[in-house]
Design an enzyme around this catalytic site. Structure first.
Site, PDB file in Angstrom:
ATOM      1  N   TYR A 153       0.818  -1.210   0.000  1.00 50.13           N
ATOM      2  CA  TYR A 153       0.000   0.000   0.000  1.00 50.13           C
ATOM      3  C   TYR A 153       0.854   1.262   0.000  1.00 50.13           C
ATOM      4  O   TYR A 153       0.533   2.239   0.673  1.00 50.13           O
ATOM      5  CB  TYR A 153      -0.975  -0.020   1.199  1.00 50.13           C
ATOM      6  CG  TYR A 153      -1.695  -1.341   1.315  1.00 50.13           C
ATOM      7  CD1 TYR A 153      -2.704  -1.672   0.411  1.00 50.13           C
ATOM      8  CD2 TYR A 153      -1.322  -2.290   2.263  1.00 50.13           C
ATOM      9  CE1 TYR A 153      -3.332  -2.903   0.471  1.00 50.13           C
ATOM     10  CE2 TYR A 153      -1.945  -3.534   2.327  1.00 50.13           C
ATOM     11  CZ  TYR A 153      -2.949  -3.824   1.432  1.00 50.13           C
ATOM     12  OH  TYR A 153      -3.553  -5.043   1.478  1.00 50.13           O
ATOM     13  N   TYR A 186     -12.495  -8.015   4.587  1.00 51.49           N
ATOM     14  CA  TYR A 186     -11.253  -7.997   3.801  1.00 51.49           C
ATOM     15  C   TYR A 186     -10.943  -9.435   3.389  1.00 51.49           C
ATOM     16  O   TYR A 186     -10.914 -10.329   4.241  1.00 51.49           O
ATOM     17  CB  TYR A 186     -10.078  -7.425   4.602  1.00 51.49           C
ATOM     18  CG  TYR A 186      -8.788  -7.501   3.810  1.00 51.49           C
ATOM     19  CD1 TYR A 186      -8.517  -6.562   2.821  1.00 51.49           C
ATOM     20  CD2 TYR A 186      -7.889  -8.548   3.996  1.00 51.49           C
ATOM     21  CE1 TYR A 186      -7.371  -6.657   2.041  1.00 51.49           C
ATOM     22  CE2 TYR A 186      -6.741  -8.645   3.227  1.00 51.49           C
ATOM     23  CZ  TYR A 186      -6.489  -7.697   2.254  1.00 51.49           C
ATOM     24  OH  TYR A 186      -5.363  -7.800   1.471  1.00 51.49           O
ATOM     25  N   ASP A 218     -13.720 -17.357   5.431  1.00 50.32           N
ATOM     26  CA  ASP A 218     -12.327 -16.977   5.215  1.00 50.32           C
ATOM     27  C   ASP A 218     -11.669 -16.872   6.590  1.00 50.32           C
ATOM     28  O   ASP A 218     -11.840 -15.880   7.292  1.00 50.32           O
ATOM     29  CB  ASP A 218     -12.285 -15.651   4.453  1.00 50.32           C
ATOM     30  CG  ASP A 218     -10.862 -15.147   4.228  1.00 50.32           C
ATOM     31  OD1 ASP A 218      -9.930 -15.725   4.816  1.00 50.32           O
ATOM     32  OD2 ASP A 218     -10.707 -14.166   3.474  1.00 50.32           O
ATOM     33  N   LYS A 258      -1.949 -17.259   6.363  1.00 52.22           N
ATOM     34  CA  LYS A 258      -1.219 -16.518   7.393  1.00 52.22           C
ATOM     35  C   LYS A 258      -0.468 -17.416   8.383  1.00 52.22           C
ATOM     36  O   LYS A 258       0.645 -17.811   8.088  1.00 52.22           O
ATOM     37  CB  LYS A 258      -2.165 -15.535   8.072  1.00 52.22           C
ATOM     38  CG  LYS A 258      -2.553 -14.408   7.099  1.00 52.22           C
ATOM     39  CD  LYS A 258      -3.054 -13.155   7.780  1.00 52.22           C
ATOM     40  CE  LYS A 258      -2.958 -11.959   6.868  1.00 52.22           C
ATOM     41  NZ  LYS A 258      -4.202 -11.581   6.200  1.00 52.22           N
TER      42      LYS A 258
HETATM   43  C1  LIG Z   1      -4.572 -11.460   4.781  1.00 51.16           C
HETATM   44  C2  LIG Z   1      -5.892 -11.959   4.393  1.00 51.16           C
HETATM   45  C3  LIG Z   1      -6.152 -12.412   3.087  1.00 51.16           C
HETATM   46  C4  LIG Z   1      -5.124 -12.352   1.978  1.00 51.16           C
HETATM   47  O1  LIG Z   1      -4.019 -13.153   2.226  1.00 51.16           O
HETATM   48  P1  LIG Z   1      -2.637 -12.864   1.455  1.00 51.16           P
HETATM   49  O2  LIG Z   1      -1.744 -13.993   1.861  1.00 51.16           O
HETATM   50  O3  LIG Z   1      -2.171 -11.527   1.919  1.00 51.16           O
HETATM   51  O4  LIG Z   1      -2.952 -12.864   0.000  1.00 51.16           O
HETATM   52  C5  LIG Z   1      -7.423 -12.901   2.809  1.00 51.16           C
HETATM   53  N1  LIG Z   1      -8.372 -12.942   3.761  1.00 51.16           N
HETATM   54  C6  LIG Z   1      -8.157 -12.537   5.021  1.00 51.16           C
HETATM   55  C7  LIG Z   1      -9.237 -12.648   6.036  1.00 51.16           C
HETATM   56  C8  LIG Z   1      -6.922 -12.003   5.383  1.00 51.16           C
HETATM   57  O5  LIG Z   1      -6.716 -11.560   6.635  1.00 51.16           O
END
Ligand SMILES: *Cc1c(COP(=O)(O)O)cnc(C)c1O
Length: 433
Positions: A21, A153, A254, A283
């Site tokens: 960013y 997000y 997610d 993550k």
């Molecule tokens: C960080 C994140 C993503 C994207 O993951 P990247 O490895 O950065 O592409 C997708 N969904 C959630 C909830 C996240 O926190």
């Protein structure tokens, strides 16, 4: 390797290197990290008089065991001795197979099949592709839109962007480029709040109106992370499951940020005993060592896809199933589940609650909230990032505030004194920011 003098490194960084960013050239000087161990980042040159900072960010939710953990280091070295990578098309290997089987074992029962992706955004792309292709395969091609609630997000590639919060994700920049998805209002705030029946009725009505074109509902369960660090009640996950079943729509959780204990349950879905049809992980999957993510789905979805007109899931990243990443993911999961991780997360939760209590009284602070190993101070104005980050560094802590939020999600191995120090730094950042 010869070392670059720090000033030269920073000049090259500013001239050539994109940061998350960021503009080009960079306008804010990043801190140069030379090494990291335990919960500490060691800096190449002092910042605010500090050469070591306690990491309050776990490198964006990932480094749950801290840095240079001997067990994880050994897992990488051991795998490196065998192979660092081979393609996954036509070949397979023990680290990836063991990882997939383990993920099936520890996630909700209906999730049986694992796609190992190379980043979180790609896992979300794959999750969406699974849902759309499932409906296509079983003869319902009109079901191709997604529904989510605002404040989310899901990543920075285009389809995940389309389900990020329209304002936070700056959808106005991408008119005609992003697919037009459906948005419900943000879920009512508060982990302990009772279900708002009116909200549920509105969600139900929205789904009923669009059921024929809806492939899936996708949300971050319990914790909306990078979209605003908001918590909601697990009751809304039960609501989503019920409504998705009633209207014939798939449900995607997610859990890229929430997975592996961060919110106090191993997966946020466990707070509600709800199983999604598709789950995304990432993550902390590898303990923050290497990039890897996963999309898990039910047998119903896998069968649907595999009996369709194109009977394959058409996706295959070059570095899919990377053995080094899979090996360290296996070691990280063993390490987590081999200890009383709930006690550690609870301990951090207690420390953050105590340490951040005073911040609620500060002028300019709108809200203070803590859940699991996540602490958030929300201001009533945009944070001055440079001032807030420097104030935290002065306290010996690394924080990365954004928008109106100063927040922390420390590694689970953070000791009580360091948790207290982080809380002090968050408070100092709130004052300065
Ligand atoms: C960080 C994140 C993503 C994207 O993951 P990247 O490895 O950065 O592409 C997708 N969904 C959630 C909830 C996240 O926190």
């Amino acid at each position: 390797m010869a070392h670059l003098p720090t000033d030269d490194l920073l000049a090259l960084d500013r001239a050539h290197v994109w940061h998350p960013y960021g503009p080009m050239p960079g306008t804010v000087t990043p801190y140069v990290v030379e090494s990291a161990s335990g919960v500490r980042l060691r800096l190449a040159q002092p910042v605010e008089g500090r050469t070591e900072l306690v990491d309050g960010m776990s490198s964006w939710w990932a480094a749950v065991h801290g840095y240079g953990h001997p067990v994880l280091d050994a897992a990488v070295r051991d795998q490196l001795g065998r192979m660092s990578h081979v393609m996954f098309g036509g070949l397979t290997h023990e680290p990836a197979v063991r990882l997939a089987a383990r993920l099936v074992e520890i996630t909700p029962e209906p999730l049986q099949h694992v796609f190992l992706a190379d980043s979180g955004s790609v896992a979300v792309e794959v999750a969406m592709k699974m849902c759309l292709q499932y409906w296509q395969s079983i003869g319902r091609p009109a079901k191709r839109r997604l529904l989510t609630w605002r404040g989310g997000y899901h990543g920075d590639t285009f389809h995940p962007m389309s389900v990020c919060d329209p304002q936070g994700g700056m959808h106005h920049l991408w008119g005609g480029v992003l697919p037009g998805q459906l948005f419900a209002p943000e879920p009512p705030a508060g982990f302990d709040a009772p279900l708002d029946e009116e909200y549920a009725a509105q969600f139900d009505a929205l789904m009923a109106r669009h059921a024929d074109e809806l492939a899936a509902v996708i949300v971050e369960p319990v914790v909306q992370g990078a979209g605003g660090m908001r918590f909601h009640s697990p009751a809304y996950l039960r609501m989503l499951r019920e409504l998705c079943d009633r209207h014939g729509v798939l449900l995607v959780f997610d859990e890229i940020a929430t997975g592996f204990g961060r919110s106090g349950a191993l997966f946020a879905a466990d707070h509600a005993s709800v199983s999604p049809d598709v789950m995304c992980l990432g993550k902390s999957l590898t303990g923050g060592y290497l990039t890897m993510a996963a999309a898990l789905c039910t047998s119903e979805i896998a069968d649907g896809i595999s009996k369709g007109e194109m009977p394959v899931l058409a996706h295959g990243p070059t570095f899919m199933g990377n053995p080094l990443a899979a090996a360290v993911a296996n070691a990280s999961i063993d390490l987590l589940l081999g200890q009383d991780w709930q006690v550690e997360v609870k301990r951090i939760e207690t420390g953050l609650r105590a340490g951040l209590a005073g911040a609620a009284e500060l002028p300019g602070v709108r809200d203070v909230r803590v859940l699991g190993a996540i602490g958030v101070v929300q201001l009533d104005h945009p944070v001055d990032m440079v001032a807030a980050t420097a104030a935290a560094a002065r306290e010996g802590v690394w924080l990365r505030p954004f928008r109106d939020l100063i927040y922390t999600m420390p590694p689970y191995v953070t000791g009580d004194e360091d948790v207290a120090r982080i809380a002090t730094a968050v408070t100092a950042a709130a004052v300065a920011g």
